[in-house]
Design a protein around this motif. Sequence first.
Motif, mmCIF file in Angstrom:
data_model
loop_
_atom_site.group_PDB
_atom_site.id
_atom_site.type_symbol
_atom_site.label_atom_id
_atom_site.label_comp_id
_atom_site.label_asym_id
_atom_site.label_seq_id
_atom_site.Cartn_x
_atom_site.Cartn_y
_atom_site.Cartn_z
ATOM 1 N N TRP A 139 8.889 -10.952 -2.181
ATOM 2 C CA TRP A 139 9.772 -9.847 -1.814
ATOM 3 C C TRP A 139 10.423 -9.280 -3.067
ATOM 4 O O TRP A 139 10.869 -10.013 -3.940
ATOM 5 N N ARG A 140 10.489 -7.977 -3.124
ATOM 6 C CA ARG A 140 11.251 -7.228 -4.138
ATOM 7 C C ARG A 140 12.102 -6.247 -3.347
ATOM 8 O O ARG A 140 11.609 -5.195 -2.938
ATOM 9 N N GLY A 141 13.327 -6.653 -3.062
ATOM 10 C CA GLY A 141 14.182 -5.829 -2.217
ATOM 11 C C GLY A 141 13.632 -5.780 -0.802
ATOM 12 O O GLY A 141 13.410 -6.818 -0.185
ATOM 13 N N ASP A 142 13.356 -4.594 -0.316
ATOM 14 C CA ASP A 142 12.835 -4.416 1.046
ATOM 15 C C ASP A 142 11.319 -4.291 1.088
ATOM 16 O O ASP A 142 10.752 -3.851 2.091
ATOM 17 N N THR A 143 10.638 -4.668 0.008
ATOM 18 C CA THR A 143 9.183 -4.579 -0.059
ATOM 19 C C THR A 143 8.588 -5.946 -0.376
ATOM 20 O O THR A 143 8.985 -6.598 -1.342
ATOM 21 N N ALA A 144 7.633 -6.352 0.456
ATOM 22 C CA ALA A 144 6.852 -7.557 0.174
ATOM 23 C C ALA A 144 5.536 -7.090 -0.438
ATOM 24 O O ALA A 144 4.807 -6.303 0.164
ATOM 25 N N GLU A 145 5.255 -7.554 -1.647
ATOM 26 C CA GLU A 145 3.995 -7.243 -2.309
ATOM 27 C C GLU A 145 3.081 -8.443 -2.100
ATOM 28 O O GLU A 145 3.481 -9.577 -2.329
ATOM 29 N N PHE A 146 1.845 -8.183 -1.641
ATOM 30 C CA PHE A 146 0.941 -9.290 -1.404
ATOM 31 C C PHE A 146 -0.410 -9.025 -2.035
ATOM 32 O O PHE A 146 -0.795 -7.879 -2.273
ATOM 33 N N SER A 147 -1.114 -10.119 -2.346
ATOM 34 C CA SER A 147 -2.409 -9.985 -3.002
ATOM 35 C C SER A 147 -3.233 -11.249 -2.838
ATOM 36 O O SER A 147 -2.720 -12.313 -2.512
ATOM 37 N N ARG A 148 -4.488 -11.073 -3.060
ATOM 38 C CA ARG A 148 -5.473 -12.133 -3.214
ATOM 39 C C ARG A 148 -6.697 -11.475 -3.809
ATOM 40 O O ARG A 148 -6.733 -10.246 -3.936
ATOM 41 N N SER A 149 -7.685 -12.192 -4.126
ATOM 42 C CA SER A 149 -8.874 -11.608 -4.723
ATOM 43 C C SER A 149 -9.443 -10.528 -3.793
ATOM 44 O O SER A 149 -9.727 -10.796 -2.631
ATOM 45 N N GLY A 150 -9.544 -9.310 -4.289
ATOM 46 C CA GLY A 150 -10.119 -8.212 -3.519
ATOM 47 C C GLY A 150 -9.167 -7.501 -2.579
ATOM 48 O O GLY A 150 -9.579 -6.619 -1.829
ATOM 49 N N LEU A 151 -7.871 -7.854 -2.610
ATOM 50 C CA LEU A 151 -6.914 -7.244 -1.688
ATOM 51 C C LEU A 151 -5.536 -7.172 -2.334
ATOM 52 O O LEU A 151 -5.059 -8.150 -2.884
ATOM 53 N N ASP A 152 -4.934 -6.007 -2.249
ATOM 54 C CA ASP A 152 -3.559 -5.808 -2.692
ATOM 55 C C ASP A 152 -2.856 -4.973 -1.640
ATOM 56 O O ASP A 152 -3.470 -4.100 -1.022
ATOM 57 N N GLY A 153 -1.571 -5.228 -1.445
ATOM 58 C CA GLY A 153 -0.854 -4.423 -0.466
ATOM 59 C C GLY A 153 0.644 -4.546 -0.575
ATOM 60 O O GLY A 153 1.172 -5.337 -1.373
ATOM 61 N N LYS A 154 1.309 -3.736 0.244
ATOM 62 C CA LYS A 154 2.766 -3.726 0.322
ATOM 63 C C LYS A 154 3.184 -3.613 1.774
ATOM 64 O O LYS A 154 2.543 -2.928 2.560
ATOM 65 N N LEU A 155 4.275 -4.257 2.080
ATOM 66 C CA LEU A 155 4.911 -4.167 3.385
ATOM 67 C C LEU A 155 6.353 -3.757 3.102
ATOM 68 O O LEU A 155 7.070 -4.485 2.422
ATOM 69 N N THR A 156 6.735 -2.579 3.551
ATOM 70 C CA THR A 156 8.055 -2.045 3.237
ATOM 71 C C THR A 156 8.833 -1.801 4.517
ATOM 72 O O THR A 156 8.307 -1.206 5.464
ATOM 73 N N ILE A 157 10.074 -2.278 4.536
ATOM 74 C CA ILE A 157 10.933 -2.039 5.697
ATOM 75 C C ILE A 157 12.041 -1.060 5.325
ATOM 76 O O ILE A 157 12.480 -0.999 4.179
ATOM 77 N N SER A 158 12.451 -0.285 6.320
ATOM 78 C CA SER A 158 13.594 0.607 6.155
ATOM 79 C C SER A 158 14.403 0.561 7.446
ATOM 80 O O SER A 158 14.045 -0.161 8.384
ATOM 81 N N ASP A 159 15.446 1.340 7.523
ATOM 82 C CA ASP A 159 16.269 1.367 8.727
ATOM 83 C C ASP A 159 15.518 1.905 9.941
ATOM 84 O O ASP A 159 15.882 1.603 11.066
#
Length: 91
Positions: A38-58
Amino acid sequence: MASFSINKPHTMSRDDVRDAAEHLAQGLKDRHGLRYRWRGDTAEFSRSGLDGKLTISDNDITVSVKLGLLASAFEKPLKKAVTDYLDEYVT
C-alpha cells in the motif's frame, strides 16, 4: 500486452472499502503469488508478467491491470474474478 481497468462506485465508509480492498489484495497474493504494498490509498501489485494498481477513494474503487504476453491468456478469467469480487463485496 493486454490490460484492463475496472471501476466500481461505492457508498461504503472509507474503512469498509479499505478492508474490502485489502481482502482482495490478500486473496490475489494467496491464490496467485502476487506481491503487493500500500502507498496511501493505492495498493500496487506485481508478479512476473503482471503489474497493477488498486485505488480506493470516497466514491469508487478502481483496479487497473497490465498483463505481459504470456499472462494475457488469463485476461478474461482474471477480469471476471475481480469484477465478481467487487460486485459481491463492494456496495
